[in-house]
Write an enzyme that holds these catalytic residues in place. Structure first.
Site, PDB file in Angstrom:
ATOM      1  CG  PHE A  29     -28.457 -64.578 -36.920  1.00  0.00           C
ATOM      2  CD1 PHE A  29     -29.465 -65.518 -37.053  1.00  0.00           C
ATOM      3  CD2 PHE A  29     -27.331 -64.673 -37.742  1.00  0.00           C
ATOM      4  CE1 PHE A  29     -29.356 -66.548 -37.989  1.00  0.00           C
ATOM      5  CE2 PHE A  29     -27.224 -65.678 -38.676  1.00  0.00           C
ATOM      6  CZ  PHE A  29     -28.225 -66.626 -38.796  1.00  0.00           C
ATOM      7  CB  ILE A  30     -24.720 -66.574 -34.393  1.00  0.00           C
ATOM      8  CG1 ILE A  30     -24.584 -66.329 -35.901  1.00  0.00           C
ATOM      9  CG2 ILE A  30     -24.010 -67.871 -33.990  1.00  0.00           C
ATOM     10  CD1 ILE A  30     -23.140 -66.152 -36.384  1.00  0.00           C
ATOM     11  CG  ASP A  49     -27.009 -58.717 -26.797  1.00  0.00           C
ATOM     12  OD1 ASP A  49     -27.196 -57.566 -27.240  1.00  0.00           O
ATOM     13  OD2 ASP A  49     -26.816 -59.699 -27.537  1.00  0.00           O
ATOM     14  CB  THR A  53     -27.405 -55.760 -34.043  1.00  0.00           C
ATOM     15  OG1 THR A  53     -26.436 -56.544 -33.339  1.00  0.00           O
ATOM     16  CG2 THR A  53     -26.728 -54.572 -34.674  1.00  0.00           C
ATOM     17  N   GLY A  54     -29.095 -57.056 -31.421  1.00  0.00           N
ATOM     18  CA  GLY A  54     -29.881 -58.182 -30.909  1.00  0.00           C
ATOM     19  C   GLY A  54     -31.230 -57.684 -30.416  1.00  0.00           C
ATOM     20  CG  ASP A  79     -20.892 -51.792 -24.354  1.00  0.00           C
ATOM     21  OD1 ASP A  79     -19.817 -52.288 -24.778  1.00  0.00           O
ATOM     22  OD2 ASP A  79     -21.605 -51.037 -25.032  1.00  0.00           O
ATOM     23  CE1 TYR A 166     -17.274 -58.163 -38.033  1.00  0.00           C
ATOM     24  CE2 TYR A 166     -16.663 -59.193 -40.120  1.00  0.00           C
ATOM     25  CZ  TYR A 166     -17.263 -59.267 -38.877  1.00  0.00           C
ATOM     26  OH  TYR A 166     -17.852 -60.445 -38.469  1.00  0.00           O
TER      27      TYR A 166
HETATM   28  P1  NAD Z   1     -25.815 -60.003 -34.431  1.00  0.00           P
HETATM   29  O1  NAD Z   1     -25.692 -58.539 -34.708  1.00  0.00           O
HETATM   30  O2  NAD Z   1     -27.160 -60.602 -34.530  1.00  0.00           O
HETATM   31  O3  NAD Z   1     -25.200 -60.349 -33.004  1.00  0.00           O
HETATM   32  C1  NAD Z   1     -24.305 -59.525 -32.317  1.00  0.00           C
HETATM   33  C2  NAD Z   1     -24.847 -59.353 -30.897  1.00  0.00           C
HETATM   34  O4  NAD Z   1     -23.901 -58.604 -30.138  1.00  0.00           O
HETATM   35  C3  NAD Z   1     -26.168 -58.589 -30.876  1.00  0.00           C
HETATM   36  O5  NAD Z   1     -27.076 -59.231 -30.023  1.00  0.00           O
HETATM   37  C4  NAD Z   1     -25.769 -57.218 -30.336  1.00  0.00           C
HETATM   38  O6  NAD Z   1     -26.828 -56.583 -29.646  1.00  0.00           O
HETATM   39  C5  NAD Z   1     -24.619 -57.590 -29.426  1.00  0.00           C
HETATM   40  N1  NAD Z   1     -23.680 -56.480 -29.214  1.00  0.00           N
HETATM   41  C6  NAD Z   1     -23.188 -55.620 -30.141  1.00  0.00           C
HETATM   42  N2  NAD Z   1     -22.366 -54.730 -29.562  1.00  0.00           N
HETATM   43  C7  NAD Z   1     -22.328 -55.054 -28.234  1.00  0.00           C
HETATM   44  C8  NAD Z   1     -21.663 -54.494 -27.121  1.00  0.00           C
HETATM   45  N3  NAD Z   1     -20.864 -53.437 -27.265  1.00  0.00           N
HETATM   46  N4  NAD Z   1     -21.843 -55.064 -25.916  1.00  0.00           N
HETATM   47  C9  NAD Z   1     -22.669 -56.139 -25.764  1.00  0.00           C
HETATM   48  N5  NAD Z   1     -23.345 -56.702 -26.794  1.00  0.00           N
HETATM   49  C10 NAD Z   1     -23.161 -56.152 -28.008  1.00  0.00           C
HETATM   50  O7  NAD Z   1     -24.788 -60.712 -35.419  1.00  0.00           O
HETATM   51  P2  NAD Z   1     -24.473 -62.258 -35.652  1.00  0.00           P
HETATM   52  O8  NAD Z   1     -24.543 -62.469 -37.086  1.00  0.00           O
HETATM   53  O9  NAD Z   1     -25.265 -63.112 -34.736  1.00  0.00           O
HETATM   54  O10 NAD Z   1     -22.935 -62.295 -35.231  1.00  0.00           O
HETATM   55  C11 NAD Z   1     -22.455 -62.937 -34.058  1.00  0.00           C
HETATM   56  C12 NAD Z   1     -20.947 -62.979 -34.127  1.00  0.00           C
HETATM   57  O11 NAD Z   1     -20.529 -63.754 -35.247  1.00  0.00           O
HETATM   58  C13 NAD Z   1     -20.293 -61.613 -34.303  1.00  0.00           C
HETATM   59  O12 NAD Z   1     -19.089 -61.588 -33.570  1.00  0.00           O
HETATM   60  C14 NAD Z   1     -19.990 -61.551 -35.785  1.00  0.00           C
HETATM   61  O13 NAD Z   1     -18.916 -60.672 -36.067  1.00  0.00           O
HETATM   62  C15 NAD Z   1     -19.645 -62.998 -36.066  1.00  0.00           C
HETATM   63  N6  NAD Z   1     -19.814 -63.409 -37.469  1.00  0.00           N
HETATM   64  C16 NAD Z   1     -21.068 -63.510 -38.012  1.00  0.00           C
HETATM   65  C17 NAD Z   1     -21.195 -63.919 -39.347  1.00  0.00           C
HETATM   66  C18 NAD Z   1     -22.540 -64.074 -40.016  1.00  0.00           C
HETATM   67  O14 NAD Z   1     -22.561 -64.468 -41.181  1.00  0.00           O
HETATM   68  N7  NAD Z   1     -23.669 -63.809 -39.362  1.00  0.00           N
HETATM   69  C19 NAD Z   1     -20.064 -64.193 -40.112  1.00  0.00           C
HETATM   70  C20 NAD Z   1     -18.807 -64.049 -39.533  1.00  0.00           C
HETATM   71  C21 NAD Z   1     -18.702 -63.675 -38.199  1.00  0.00           C
END
Ligand code: NAD
Length: 333
Positions: A29-30, A49, A53-54, A79, A166
């Site tokens: 997402f981000i 990636d 979840t992406g 990974d 977490y």
């Molecule tokens: P998201 O799940 O959409 O993004 C996470 C990405 O990491 C996904 O594309 C997933 O496929 C990839 N991923 C997961 N495990 C992996 C691995 N082992 N190897 C390679 N890729 C992997 O979530 P997001 O909301 O976009 O979060 C992005 C970051 O921001 C994360 O670190 C999250 O903890 C942090 N964050 C997000 C929020 C929020 O409100 N969305 C708030 C605080 C922190």
């Protein structure tokens, strides 16, 4: 992007030496919004990636939004726990934005070891890969590190009190980052994101965040679930503001530092639902459920530090940001 298009179903393990910014979690997402903005401003981007979840759709949407990106986006399916792969990719990058993580409080209470392997060990791999390379890292942390500190607004100099594993994984990553800076001069900036929302955020997983859960329920005529009494508050932050902060951190961040990234306001979950009802013109009644363990009661960020040091100012009002987000879900659902 033709050859590397994940939509083609190929194992797209190809990258060249001209890469500028590595975005781990760039299909998320981000991450996909960060990638989009980097491409818009003319950078080359390498995404790592594992698509847990992406999604491929997120990156396809980015390429559709920025047609001039052709040839400047490469994607590696892999990974962050793979230390050798991370080392290779950091080696060919001039900057790293490390977002890959298992981003759920709830999930971390179900699978604490796995979540910490991805979030903490994954971050250690990135830090270790950057040792001696002179590359700057921007690393996703989380507002959850503040946990149950009662004072508001949350300031970066408060002593964190995580309530979930977490949050522990994010705090441990920050602490490791400080050691890598002090010991080996690895520049790394940690961003404590506060409830980021916007287009492309998943609504259909059991770990979905409140904004996409509510929007999809309201649009599909279902009753949104509120965990607790609905008076808990969040600092709801539009993803485009989070992108602004992330790119400022990459450009201007120095040494080791931790910054809040938020809108700097406080909205209750019930107010959020009412605003969504107003925007969509739909009438729905929520269902109340037990509060979830690990969730914090109130949240609002101080933006003093990031404003002063990086020049960050949130640009989006909650209502405008929610309108843009609703428009996207109307097309996507
Ligand atoms: P998201 O799940 O959409 O993004 C996470 C990405 O990491 C996904 O594309 C997933 O496929 C990839 N991923 C997961 N495990 C992996 C691995 N082992 N190897 C390679 N890729 C992997 O979530 P997001 O909301 O976009 O979060 C992005 C970051 O921001 C994360 O670190 C999250 O903890 C942090 N964050 C997000 C929020 C929020 O409100 N969305 C708030 C605080 C922190």
């Amino acid at each position: 992007m033709e050859e590397d298009n994940p939509g083609e179903g190929a194992p797209f393990l190809r990258y060249n030496l001209a890469v500028r910014v590595l975005v781990t979690g760039g299909a998320g997402f981000i991450g996909s919004h960060v990638v989009e903005e980097l491409l818009r401003r003319g950078d080359s981007v390498l995404v790592l990636d594992n698509f847990s979840t992406g999604s491929e759709e997120n990156l396809n949407e980015v390429v559709a939004e920025v047609p001039s990106a052709a040839g400047r986006l490469e994607v590696v399916k892999g990974d962050v726990r793979d230390r050798e792969l991370v080392r290779e990719l950091v080696e060919v990058s001039e900057g790293v934005i490390h977002l890959a993580a298992q981003p759920s409080v709830v999930r971390s209470l179900e699978a604490p070891v796995e979540v910490n392997e991805v979030n903490y060990i994954g971050t250690l791999n990135v830090l270790e890969a950057a040792r001696g390379k002179g590359v700057k890292l921007v690393i996703a942390s989380s507002s959850s590190v503040y946990g149950d500190i009662p004072e508001l607004p949350k300031r970066e100099d408060m002593v964190p009190r995580p309530k979930s594993l977490y949050a522990v994984s994010k705090l441990a990553s920050e602490l490791a980052g400080r050691v890598f800076w002090k010991t080996w001069g690895v520049e790394n900036i940690h961003l404590r994101y506060f409830n980021i929302f916007g287009p492309r955020q998943r609504h259909d997983s059991p770990y979905a965040a409140v904004v996409p859960r509510f929007i999809s329920a309201v649009l599909l005529g279902k009753r949104p679930v509120i965990y607790g009494d609905g008076f808990q508050t969040r600092d709801l932050t539009f993803v485009k503001d989070a992108v602004q902060a992330t790119l400022l951190a990459l450009e201007k961040g120095e040494g080791f530092s931790v910054y809040n990234v938020a809108a700097g306001s406080q909205v209750s979950v019930l107010e959020l639902l009412n605003t969504l009802k107003e925007i969509t013109g739909k009438e729905v009644e929520p269902v109340f459920a037990e509060p979830r363990p690990g969730d914090v009661r109130h949240s609002r960020a101080s933006l003093e530090k990031i404003g002063k040091e990086l020049g960050y100012r949130p640009r989006w009002s909650l209502k405008e940001a929610l309108k843009e987000t609703v428009r996207w879900y109307e097309r996507a659902l």
